[in-house]
Motif scaffolding. Sequence first.
Motif, PDB file in Angstrom:
ATOM      1  N   SER A 133      -3.067  -6.883  -2.759  1.00  3.75           N
ATOM      2  CA  SER A 133      -4.086  -6.395  -1.905  1.00  3.75           C
ATOM      3  C   SER A 133      -3.547  -5.111  -1.423  1.00  3.75           C
ATOM      4  N   GLY A 134      -2.567  -5.051  -1.020  1.00  2.71           N
ATOM      5  CA  GLY A 134      -2.115  -3.705  -0.358  1.00  2.71           C
ATOM      6  C   GLY A 134      -1.903  -2.647  -1.523  1.00  2.71           C
ATOM      7  N   MET A 135      -1.550  -2.972  -2.699  1.00  2.05           N
ATOM      8  CA  MET A 135      -1.508  -2.066  -3.691  1.00  2.05           C
ATOM      9  C   MET A 135      -2.945  -1.557  -4.199  1.00  2.05           C
ATOM     10  N   ILE A 136      -3.741  -2.362  -4.435  1.00  2.00           N
ATOM     11  CA  ILE A 136      -5.066  -1.976  -4.512  1.00  2.00           C
ATOM     12  C   ILE A 136      -5.467  -0.963  -3.691  1.00  2.00           C
ATOM     13  N   ALA A 137      -5.342  -1.116  -2.174  1.00  2.00           N
ATOM     14  CA  ALA A 137      -5.736  -0.352  -1.244  1.00  2.00           C
ATOM     15  C   ALA A 137      -5.009   1.125  -1.314  1.00  2.00           C
ATOM     16  N   GLY A 138      -3.732   0.935  -1.459  1.00  2.00           N
ATOM     17  CA  GLY A 138      -3.043   2.171  -1.867  1.00  2.00           C
ATOM     18  C   GLY A 138      -3.411   3.301  -2.936  1.00  2.00           C
ATOM     19  N   ALA A 156       0.763  -1.164   0.069  1.00  2.00           N
ATOM     20  CA  ALA A 156       0.056  -0.020  -0.004  1.00  2.00           C
ATOM     21  C   ALA A 156       0.823   1.144   0.018  1.00  2.00           C
ATOM     22  N   LEU A 157       1.849   1.053   0.814  1.00  2.00           N
ATOM     23  CA  LEU A 157       2.778   2.273   0.802  1.00  2.00           C
ATOM     24  C   LEU A 157       3.560   2.769  -0.439  1.00  2.00           C
ATOM     25  N   ARG A 158       4.000   1.494  -1.028  1.00  2.00           N
ATOM     26  CA  ARG A 158       4.801   1.732  -2.335  1.00  2.00           C
ATOM     27  C   ARG A 158       3.747   2.069  -3.532  1.00  2.00           C
ATOM     28  N   ALA A 159       2.746   1.735  -3.330  1.00  2.00           N
ATOM     29  CA  ALA A 159       1.523   2.281  -4.392  1.00  2.00           C
ATOM     30  C   ALA A 159       1.110   3.579  -4.306  1.00  2.00           C
ATOM     31  N   GLY A 160       1.456   4.360  -3.219  1.00  2.00           N
ATOM     32  CA  GLY A 160       1.528   5.767  -3.060  1.00  2.00           C
ATOM     33  C   GLY A 160       0.591   6.103  -2.199  1.00  2.00           C
ATOM     34  N   ALA A 161       0.015   5.193  -1.196  1.00  2.00           N
ATOM     35  CA  ALA A 161      -0.763   5.672   0.018  1.00  2.00           C
ATOM     36  C   ALA A 161       0.082   6.780   0.747  1.00  2.00           C
ATOM     37  N   GLY A 162      -0.614   7.945   1.243  1.00  2.00           N
ATOM     38  CA  GLY A 162       0.023   8.852   2.027  1.00  2.00           C
ATOM     39  C   GLY A 162       0.446   8.330   3.309  1.00  2.00           C
ATOM     40  N   LEU A 163      -0.183   7.353   4.150  1.00  5.09           N
ATOM     41  CA  LEU A 163       0.090   6.921   5.190  1.00  5.09           C
ATOM     42  C   LEU A 163      -0.481   5.472   5.232  1.00  5.09           C
TER      43      LEU A 163
END
Length: 499
Positions: free
Chosen positions: A440-445, A259-266
């Motif tokens: 899954s994390g990337m989608i969330a990000g 998620a973090l690597r996909a661009g989520a701020g936090l």
Amino acid sequence: MEVLTTAEMERADRLAIAAGTPGFALMLSAGQAVAAAAMDLVEEGPILVVAGPGNNGGDGFVAAAELAARGRDVSVILLCERDQLQGDAASAARGWKYPVLPFNPQAIGKPALIIDALFGAGLDRPVKGEPFDMIEAINANGAPVLAVDLPSGINGTTGAVMGTAVRAVETVTFFRRKPAHLLLPGRLHCGRVRVADIGIDAAVLTEIAPKTFENDPSSWRDAYPIPTIEGHKYDRGHVVVVSGGVAATGAARLSARGALRAGAGLVTLASPRDALVVNAAALTAVMVRPIDTVVEFAELLNEKRLNTYVIGPGAGVGERTRDFVLTALSAKRSLVLDADALTSFAGSPEQLFEAIKRAQDPQVVLTPHEGEFPRLFSDLSNKHPGRSKLERVRDAAERSGAVVLLKGPDTTVASPDGRAMIACNAPPWLATAGAGDVLSGMIAGLLGQNVPAFEAASIAVWMHGEAAREAGPGLIAEDLPETLPAVARRLYDAFDIEY
């Protein structure tokens, strides 16, 4: 890029003809494209065209005449009698000024190249009898095969093998790809796929309104999130990943890093207290919050900035996970459900689907693999013959009210509104433990950055495959987040974005 079913491709042909392009002109262009591909594949040696009774065979006759005009040694085997051909195929056969060989496997000989123009994409029944024997002989011959439109024996819409199918080294198709060029097992029979322009105006797509697309950047360019110089980390969303107990924390951490690597701020990991130390010791940029009960989880959901949740990777199967999912849905948060979250509803999938639909226009993505899919959609599993992966995922999305992503070498994403994306860029080494947790994390990000669920899932799938290619053979799941920046730079270059 749009992907057309066989029915949609037939309509594209009809619309082009109605607009003034003769059908035989389309056939001439198709056959010439096949001849050009054949010239590229083999510079010398005899070429054999195996032609069927329909327009696919007509394309083969045009290719044969074109190759002969270029000085190549060409022979044609025809499934039916020459005078049985009709329409444009009969016109094409009249352009072949030489005899045709009998439809007999012994007539194949030892060509340098076989052009498969038997059936193409329109086949909808099992191959039997003489055509079956001919296809088997083509595969056994050892000569490379160039398929016209689609290897004979493959259903163009489902990708299924209809009894037997030609194995080609290259396929020339026309105007747009068909689902079988992307879906397994059809894709495995196609080899390289070249799409030829045969004179159909792309404007026909407006009337056809296709809903299936190849998952590549051209299909979601406008949805890809680009941070702005004046932006803030809170503008890029805050993702929460629910962790399992002390013995099952790794999956959630992989998801959080994705998620973090996909661009989520936090990103925050919601961790049971017994796993808090383990998670905290293994994380740096990802924050950790102690969450044991559904009451504590509901309090977390009250924080509006925490806008996207991942539940499932290592979360544990049972009532606690079900309660977390239903609570998140009632709070109307963007949500990715994977692994244990899906299995937790195996006994009551309708409870999950009703909760999703009550959320009203929810941004929810379900990410099963083939083993998990039938736990929610038992009647849509891959054990039911005749239903393509594309059809099954579309039906699942409509039934559940969520975007459904069915993982595999031909990962397919479908939205409840009928749109679907098929990916074909995953390398074999992506099939490794933990890769789905990162996805899954990337989608969330991406959801956290307000990318709509269908596009978020599609972008993540493509980037996931490209990250695996970037890492190369020997990949482990931990490598995927680390190669995502290189993939993002390539996208920025392709989109002409400065960085």
